[in-house]
Design a protein around this motif. Structure first.
Motif, PDB file in Angstrom:
ATOM      1  N   PHE A 204       0.757  -1.035   0.213  1.00 19.75           N
ATOM      2  CA  PHE A 204       0.015  -0.038   0.113  1.00 19.75           C
ATOM      3  C   PHE A 204       1.269   1.096   0.066  1.00 19.75           C
ATOM      4  O   PHE A 204       1.559   1.611   0.241  1.00 19.75           O
ATOM      5  CB  PHE A 204      -1.013  -0.066   0.996  1.00 19.75           C
ATOM      6  CG  PHE A 204      -2.067   0.957   1.097  1.00 19.75           C
ATOM      7  CD1 PHE A 204      -3.332   0.360   0.380  1.00 19.75           C
ATOM      8  CD2 PHE A 204      -1.882   2.411   1.706  1.00 19.75           C
ATOM      9  CE1 PHE A 204      -4.061   1.741   0.066  1.00 19.75           C
ATOM     10  CE2 PHE A 204      -2.439   3.628   1.675  1.00 19.75           C
ATOM     11  CZ  PHE A 204      -4.079   3.140   0.884  1.00 19.75           C
ATOM     12  N   PRO A 205       1.062   2.744  -1.135  1.00 13.58           N
ATOM     13  CA  PRO A 205       1.591   3.118  -1.091  1.00 13.58           C
ATOM     14  C   PRO A 205       1.106   4.020  -0.059  1.00 13.58           C
ATOM     15  O   PRO A 205      -0.121   4.761   0.137  1.00 13.58           O
ATOM     16  CB  PRO A 205       0.710   3.525  -2.506  1.00 13.58           C
ATOM     17  CG  PRO A 205      -0.430   3.185  -2.801  1.00 13.58           C
ATOM     18  CD  PRO A 205      -0.119   1.984  -1.958  1.00 13.58           C
ATOM     19  N   ASN A 211       0.304   4.565  -6.904  1.00  9.95           N
ATOM     20  CA  ASN A 211      -0.306   3.897  -6.483  1.00  9.95           C
ATOM     21  C   ASN A 211       0.213   2.539  -7.576  1.00  9.95           C
ATOM     22  O   ASN A 211      -1.178   2.595  -8.832  1.00  9.95           O
ATOM     23  CB  ASN A 211      -2.029   3.832  -5.766  1.00  9.95           C
ATOM     24  CG  ASN A 211      -2.472   2.298  -5.653  1.00  9.95           C
ATOM     25  OD1 ASN A 211      -2.398   0.918  -6.487  1.00  9.95           O
ATOM     26  ND2 ASN A 211      -3.196   2.629  -3.979  1.00  9.95           N
ATOM     27  N   PRO A 212       0.554   1.850  -7.562  1.00 10.98           N
ATOM     28  CA  PRO A 212       0.824   0.535  -8.423  1.00 10.98           C
ATOM     29  C   PRO A 212      -0.981   0.169  -9.753  1.00 10.98           C
ATOM     30  O   PRO A 212      -0.443   0.177 -10.746  1.00 10.98           O
ATOM     31  CB  PRO A 212       1.648   0.251  -8.574  1.00 10.98           C
ATOM     32  CG  PRO A 212       1.868   0.176  -6.986  1.00 10.98           C
ATOM     33  CD  PRO A 212       1.234   0.961  -6.154  1.00 10.98           C
ATOM     34  N   GLU A 213      -1.445  -0.437  -8.432  1.00 13.91           N
ATOM     35  CA  GLU A 213      -2.562  -0.879  -8.804  1.00 13.91           C
ATOM     36  C   GLU A 213      -4.054  -0.646  -8.737  1.00 13.91           C
ATOM     37  O   GLU A 213      -4.273  -0.688 -10.420  1.00 13.91           O
ATOM     38  CB  GLU A 213      -3.021  -1.521  -7.637  1.00 13.91           C
ATOM     39  CG  GLU A 213      -3.653  -2.826  -8.495  1.00 13.91           C
ATOM     40  CD  GLU A 213      -4.817  -3.771  -7.177  1.00 13.91           C
ATOM     41  OE1 GLU A 213      -6.255  -4.624  -7.231  1.00 13.91           O
ATOM     42  OE2 GLU A 213      -4.154  -2.873  -5.474  1.00 13.91           O
ATOM     43  N   PHE A 214      -3.711   0.818  -8.845  1.00 13.93           N
ATOM     44  CA  PHE A 214      -4.503   2.062  -9.644  1.00 13.93           C
ATOM     45  C   PHE A 214      -4.000   2.925 -10.837  1.00 13.93           C
ATOM     46  O   PHE A 214      -4.492   2.531 -11.536  1.00 13.93           O
ATOM     47  CB  PHE A 214      -4.165   3.469  -8.434  1.00 13.93           C
ATOM     48  CG  PHE A 214      -5.106   4.443  -9.694  1.00 13.93           C
ATOM     49  CD1 PHE A 214      -6.462   4.622  -9.261  1.00 13.93           C
ATOM     50  CD2 PHE A 214      -4.767   5.524 -10.438  1.00 13.93           C
ATOM     51  CE1 PHE A 214      -7.443   5.307  -9.914  1.00 13.93           C
ATOM     52  CE2 PHE A 214      -5.043   6.295 -10.730  1.00 13.93           C
ATOM     53  CZ  PHE A 214      -6.417   6.775 -10.595  1.00 13.93           C
ATOM     54  N   GLU A 215      -2.345   2.887 -11.389  1.00  9.55           N
ATOM     55  CA  GLU A 215      -1.683   3.090 -11.907  1.00  9.55           C
ATOM     56  C   GLU A 215      -2.024   1.991 -13.457  1.00  9.55           C
ATOM     57  O   GLU A 215      -1.996   2.757 -14.291  1.00  9.55           O
ATOM     58  CB  GLU A 215      -0.151   3.587 -11.988  1.00  9.55           C
ATOM     59  CG  GLU A 215      -0.133   4.589 -10.967  1.00  9.55           C
ATOM     60  CD  GLU A 215      -0.758   6.096 -11.566  1.00  9.55           C
ATOM     61  OE1 GLU A 215      -0.183   6.107 -12.512  1.00  9.55           O
ATOM     62  OE2 GLU A 215      -0.851   7.451 -11.073  1.00  9.55           O
ATOM     63  N   LYS A 216      -2.030   1.022 -13.079  1.00 10.72           N
ATOM     64  CA  LYS A 216      -2.256   0.126 -14.414  1.00 10.72           C
ATOM     65  C   LYS A 216      -3.850   0.422 -14.411  1.00 10.72           C
ATOM     66  O   LYS A 216      -3.419  -0.271 -15.716  1.00 10.72           O
ATOM     67  CB  LYS A 216      -1.511  -1.519 -13.626  1.00 10.72           C
ATOM     68  CG  LYS A 216      -1.622  -2.709 -14.718  1.00 10.72           C
ATOM     69  CD  LYS A 216      -1.566  -3.956 -13.999  1.00 10.72           C
ATOM     70  CE  LYS A 216      -1.601  -5.669 -14.652  1.00 10.72           C
ATOM     71  NZ  LYS A 216      -1.425  -6.874 -14.129  1.00 10.72           N
ATOM     72  N   SER A 217      -4.641  -0.039 -13.750  1.00 12.93           N
ATOM     73  CA  SER A 217      -5.676  -0.431 -13.956  1.00 12.93           C
ATOM     74  C   SER A 217      -6.346   1.046 -15.294  1.00 12.93           C
ATOM     75  O   SER A 217      -6.839   1.583 -15.791  1.00 12.93           O
ATOM     76  CB  SER A 217      -6.960  -0.472 -13.186  1.00 12.93           C
ATOM     77  OG  SER A 217      -6.307  -1.233 -12.241  1.00 12.93           O
TER      78      SER A 217
END
Length: 244
Positions: A204-205, A211-217
């Motif tokens: 969790f950033p 946020n790597p998960e948000f950026e990927k989405s």
């Protein structure tokens, strides 16, 4: 009186915890928390770790579990902003490895695991490159000595057709008991399962960091177009009809 106020009781309690170590994350975490909770006795508790590793009463699997515990202890020490244990591990890492890899078949079976844990300790900054080089040289020497002992077995006072007393009916090539092998397989499966879980974990950033998960989405989402507006209008009509 707390364990920290009574060094003898603290040592006994820590020894019991270490004797019950297994491959589960909870067991290592419990030992690490105890060691940090009683950090005033860090030298005493670290000496208990070394004594247990060097004990002839513990199995090869217990030594491996203690080595993984040392990695967990380093991780928890960093979180607690305490360097006492990590400094001692850095100082005595050769002594630790020498105990986990004795000059026998059990030690030879532990070499691969030791290399893996040492790479973890190096990548996390718990041991320096010089220590890694020293450990690598020690493991190479252990392997060489073991290969030589296999190639040149000690002479026996018994003929090939005779059995030494106490070894009747035993397979001379068998090195470990079935129970030890089974325990090692089960504990390796437990560790591999936990490793796979950690691979998929996304940290969790902290505040202000991406946020790597948000950026990927976000990168996978197409630009807003007329089709998107049409879908929104249809969904709004469905919603309006459902609340009338």
């Amino acid at each position: 009186m707390s364990a920290a106020d009574d060094p003898f009781t603290c040592r006994l309690s820590f020894t019991r915890l270490l004797s019950r170590l297994n491959a589960s994350a909870g067991a290592s975490k419990q030992c690490a928390q105890f060691a940090l909770r009683n950090r005033e006795l860090d030298e005493d508790l670290f000496s208990v770790i070394l004594e247990q590793l060097q004990s002839e009463e513990i199995t090869m699997n217990t030594r491996v579990n203690m080595l993984y515990f040392i990695e967990v202890l380093c991780e928890h020490s960093v979180k607690a902003d305490y360097s006492g244990y990590t400094n001692m591990i850095q100082r005595d890492i050769l002594q630790v490895v020498d105990a986990v890899v004795p000059n026998d078949p059990e030690g030879a079976a532990n070499v691969g695991t030791v290399r893996k844990v040492m790479q973890n300790l190096r990548s996390k900054g718990f041991v320096n490159e010089r220590s890694i080089e020293d450990v690598t040289a020690l493991l190479a020497e252990k392997e060489r000595e073991y290969r030589e002992s296999i190639a040149s077995p000690a002479e026996s006072d018994f003929d090939d057709d005779d059995e030494e007393p106490g070894n009747e009916g035993r397979n001379p090539k068998r090195k470990f008991d079935d129970s030890v092998i089974q325990q090692r397989m089960e504990e390796d499966r437990e560790r591999h399962k936990r490793l796979r879980e950690n691979i998929w974990a996304i940290p969790f950033p902290d505040g202000g960091l991406p946020n790597p998960e948000f950026e990927k989405s976000w990168d996978q989402v197409s630009d807003l177009n007329e089709d998107d507006y049409e879908i929104m209008r249809e969904e709004n009509q469905i919603l309006a009809a459902s609340i009338v």
